[in-house]
Write an enzyme that holds these catalytic residues in place. Structure first.
Site, PDB file in Angstrom:
ATOM      1  N   THR A  40       0.864  -1.151  -0.021  1.00 29.94           N
ATOM      2  CA  THR A  40       0.010   0.107   0.000  1.00 29.94           C
ATOM      3  C   THR A  40       0.894   1.294   0.108  1.00 29.94           C
ATOM      4  O   THR A  40       0.591   2.239  -0.582  1.00 29.94           O
ATOM      5  CB  THR A  40      -0.898   0.003   1.497  1.00 29.94           C
ATOM      6  OG1 THR A  40      -1.876  -1.142   1.131  1.00 29.94           O
ATOM      7  CG2 THR A  40      -1.741   1.414   1.471  1.00 29.94           C
ATOM      8  N   HIS A  49      -2.253  14.298   6.223  1.00 34.03           N
ATOM      9  CA  HIS A  49      -3.532  14.856   6.584  1.00 34.03           C
ATOM     10  C   HIS A  49      -3.495  15.552   7.719  1.00 34.03           C
ATOM     11  O   HIS A  49      -2.383  15.093   8.725  1.00 34.03           O
ATOM     12  CB  HIS A  49      -4.657  13.607   6.633  1.00 34.03           C
ATOM     13  CG  HIS A  49      -4.943  12.974   5.215  1.00 34.03           C
ATOM     14  ND1 HIS A  49      -5.836  13.590   4.382  1.00 34.03           N
ATOM     15  CD2 HIS A  49      -4.676  11.930   4.783  1.00 34.03           C
ATOM     16  CE1 HIS A  49      -5.764  12.761   3.209  1.00 34.03           C
ATOM     17  NE2 HIS A  49      -4.978  11.765   3.540  1.00 34.03           N
ATOM     18  N   VAL A 172       5.512 -14.892   5.802  1.00 33.41           N
ATOM     19  CA  VAL A 172       5.235 -15.831   7.182  1.00 33.41           C
ATOM     20  C   VAL A 172       3.926 -16.961   6.518  1.00 33.41           C
ATOM     21  O   VAL A 172       3.088 -16.327   5.892  1.00 33.41           O
ATOM     22  CB  VAL A 172       4.726 -14.779   8.108  1.00 33.41           C
ATOM     23  CG1 VAL A 172       4.172 -15.731   9.257  1.00 33.41           C
ATOM     24  CG2 VAL A 172       5.877 -14.023   8.564  1.00 33.41           C
ATOM     25  N   LYS A 253     -12.095  10.043   1.140  1.00 33.14           N
ATOM     26  CA  LYS A 253     -11.839  11.431   1.034  1.00 33.14           C
ATOM     27  C   LYS A 253     -12.203  11.956  -0.372  1.00 33.14           C
ATOM     28  O   LYS A 253     -11.985  13.048  -0.626  1.00 33.14           O
ATOM     29  CB  LYS A 253     -10.584  11.675   1.699  1.00 33.14           C
ATOM     30  CG  LYS A 253     -10.199  11.400   3.065  1.00 33.14           C
ATOM     31  CD  LYS A 253      -8.906  11.724   3.438  1.00 33.14           C
ATOM     32  CE  LYS A 253      -8.572  11.652   5.014  1.00 33.14           C
ATOM     33  NZ  LYS A 253      -8.717   9.917   5.134  1.00 33.14           N
ATOM     34  N   GLU A 339      -5.623   2.312   6.838  1.00 31.55           N
ATOM     35  CA  GLU A 339      -5.945   2.972   5.583  1.00 31.55           C
ATOM     36  C   GLU A 339      -5.787   4.401   5.922  1.00 31.55           C
ATOM     37  O   GLU A 339      -5.247   4.746   6.912  1.00 31.55           O
ATOM     38  CB  GLU A 339      -7.261   2.436   5.349  1.00 31.55           C
ATOM     39  CG  GLU A 339      -8.584   2.865   6.327  1.00 31.55           C
ATOM     40  CD  GLU A 339      -9.832   2.807   5.917  1.00 31.55           C
ATOM     41  OE1 GLU A 339     -10.096   2.490   4.568  1.00 31.55           O
ATOM     42  OE2 GLU A 339     -10.822   2.983   6.625  1.00 31.55           O
ATOM     43  N   SER A 340      -6.259   5.096   4.849  1.00 29.35           N
ATOM     44  CA  SER A 340      -5.942   6.582   5.076  1.00 29.35           C
ATOM     45  C   SER A 340      -6.714   7.125   6.381  1.00 29.35           C
ATOM     46  O   SER A 340      -7.998   6.604   6.762  1.00 29.35           O
ATOM     47  CB  SER A 340      -6.823   7.432   3.948  1.00 29.35           C
ATOM     48  OG  SER A 340      -6.595   8.809   3.901  1.00 29.35           O
ATOM     49  N   CYS A 407      19.314   9.024 -16.187  1.00 27.39           N
ATOM     50  CA  CYS A 407      17.897   9.499 -16.490  1.00 27.39           C
ATOM     51  C   CYS A 407      18.035  11.053 -16.795  1.00 27.39           C
ATOM     52  O   CYS A 407      18.338  11.744 -15.923  1.00 27.39           O
ATOM     53  CB  CYS A 407      17.004   9.230 -15.334  1.00 27.39           C
ATOM     54  SG  CYS A 407      15.417   9.643 -15.624  1.00 27.39           S
TER      55      CYS A 407
END
Length: 492
Positions: A40, A49, A172, A253, A339-340, A407
């Site tokens: 994630t 936030h 695991v 959101k 999560e957020s 690059c």
């Protein structure tokens, strides 16, 4: 025997590992991926936030506000770029105005700082590209943006420098509690063997409910929810000064528009319930985020999109972060459903878990002794792209590999790529290098620099180019020589 085993090396597990390296503990982090930051953390909005959205009294509210307050000093210590650009929740009608007033009052109760409700004229003054339809906004001056990849890596690097062990490719598959006359400990079976540890911290993201089940836990479950994003070229980055939100829904959101710390424009995410491994982007999903983002900023030029991606959020069935010591198996701590605002909360979560461990140690008649050699500072050179001309000349004199630009889009040198590979918690894949020092993040998306990055990885890791991975296991960049694949004889 380890004192602490942390399962998962995303932003949460890495933040916990770094905090625990302040103590004289033998700590190991078990990560199933080839790299840290492959879940994630590598595919989120990169927003710190302010803490006004989560409901008063929730862990989300408490740890978001705490984490937000820790970010400036943490990023300074770890040499990670953090910009406190502020956020705006935009209102387009009376219903939205009522909603942002509710968010404002909730934020005050949560202890969030820098909150102010402003009218439409003020919004247009500080955000010149915002929609003409805006009638007001909630301004949060304490909100910010960060590079989640670099922060994740920096936390783990600093943890390793302070004595933490990182075991990669160590999925695991079973956990057993061993109880004898003299001691209690966990046997953690991984694909690479068994690890013994007195305590376990489950920070395995979307897999945290499955890890919890290995010790008989059934207190929660995780709902995988996919969010899709688009990243636009840096010439579109000036379309947003603040991070721009629409009013949130029960799924999140809403669609945001924000500049990244590197100057690109980021748009997204939507929210779709999916299987654990589904990180595909869809035509309908990308169309949804484009259409909804234009409600906030009407003149976004999506022809300047350079890439799209998707990430999975570990949405908990409880509606809040899940952080507790298991009743089913004492000494096993779940850190799940992050999560957020998980990225913003990660430093606060680490402090909270540290407190739980102190209580557990006290209960078990143990104490956490401070590590007298703990060093919170991570040393890293300034990116070549941000150096002055004199600084570049000096850097090239010290390290000739800085004379070679690999690059061109992002102005990344060979020296930076070599350093990224050879640092603690060094890169092992093309995307690992990309996330650390940005070759392949520009307009051509690795079209020109990609083959050279593969060669450098192979050389530095002393492996063949055929063994160089893009990101995950099995994602080999080179599958063989063209003539061999055609069945032709290759003369040596």
């Amino acid at each position: 025997m380890f004192d602490i085993a942390i399962i998962g090396a995303g932003i949460t597990g890495s933040a916990i590992a770094r905090n625990l390296s302040r103590y004289n503990l033998k700590t190991v982090v078990l990560e199933k991926g080839v790299e840290v930051c492959q879940g994630t953390t590598k595919a989120n909005s990169a927003i710190v936030h302010g803490g006004f959205d989560a409901y008063e009294g929730s862990l989300k509210a408490k740890l978001n506000v705490l984490g937000n307050s820790l970010y400036p000093s943490l990023c300074k210590d770890l040499n990670v770029e953090f910009k406190q650009n502020g956020s705006l929740v935009l209102a387009f009608d009376d219903k939205d105005l009522y909603h942002i007033k509710d968010l404002y009052e909730r934020g005050l109760k949560n202890g969030a700082s820098g909150l102010e409700i402003i009218d439409g004229n003020k919004v247009k003054e500080i955000e010149p590209n915002v929609s003409e339809n805006v009638v007001g906004a909630l301004l949060c001056k304490s909100a910010g943006i960060v590079c989640p990849f670099n922060l994740n890596v920096a936390l783990m690097e600093n943890a390793i420098d302070n004595g933490v062990t990182l075991n990669l490719q160590s999925e695991v598959i079973d956990i057993k509690k061993v109880v004898s006359d003299n001691e209690e400990y966990f046997e953690i079976k991984t694909v690479n063997g068994v690890i013994k540890s007195k305590y376990v911290i489950n920070a395995s993201g979307v897999y945290s409910d499955k890890i919890n089940k290995l010790i008989g836990g059934d207190e929660f479950y995780i709902i995988p929810r996919k969010g899709e994003y688009k990243i636009l070229d840096k010439i579109e980055g000036n379309k947003a000064v603040h991070t721009l939100f629409t009013c949130p829904t029960e799924k999140g959101k809403g669609i945001l528009v924000t500049k990244t710390v590197h100057g690109n424009l980021l748009v997204g995410p939507n929210a779709t319930q999916v299987d654990l491994e589904d990180i595909t982007t869809t035509k309908s999903g990308l169309r949804e985020i484009m259409d909804k983002s234009l409600k906030s900023v009407q003149n976004i030029d999506f022809s300047k999109t350079i890439t799209s991606f998707a990430g999975i959020r570990a949405t908990p069935n409880t509606g809040d972060f899940i952080i507790f010591e298991s009743e089913k198996s004492k000494g096993f701590i779940n850190v799940a459903g992050i999560e957020s605002p998980g990225l913003a909360s990660a430093p606060g979560i680490a402090v909270y878990v540290e407190g739980i461990l102190k209580d557990i140690f006290a209960r078990d008649n143990n104490s956490l002794e401070l590590n007298a050699n703990f060093n919170p500072i991570r040393i890293k050179d300034k990116p070549f792209s941000q150096m002055t001309n004199d600084e570049r000349i000096s850097a090239a004199e010290k390290n000739p590999k800085h004379k070679t630009i690999i690059c061109r889009c992002e102005n990344v040198t060979e020296g930076e790529i070599v350093d990224a590979i050879n640092r603690p918690c060094g890169a092992r894949t093309v995307d690992g290098v990309k996330r650390r020092v940005r070759p392949g993040m520009g307009r051509c998306q690795g079209g020109f620099c990609g083959p050279k990055v593969v060669e450098i990885i192979a050389r530095e890791l002393n492996i063949s180019v055929e063994d160089v991975l893009k990101d995950y296991e099995g994602s080999n960049m080179v599958v063989g020589k063209v003539k061999e694949l055609r069945g032709e004889t290759v003369e040596i």
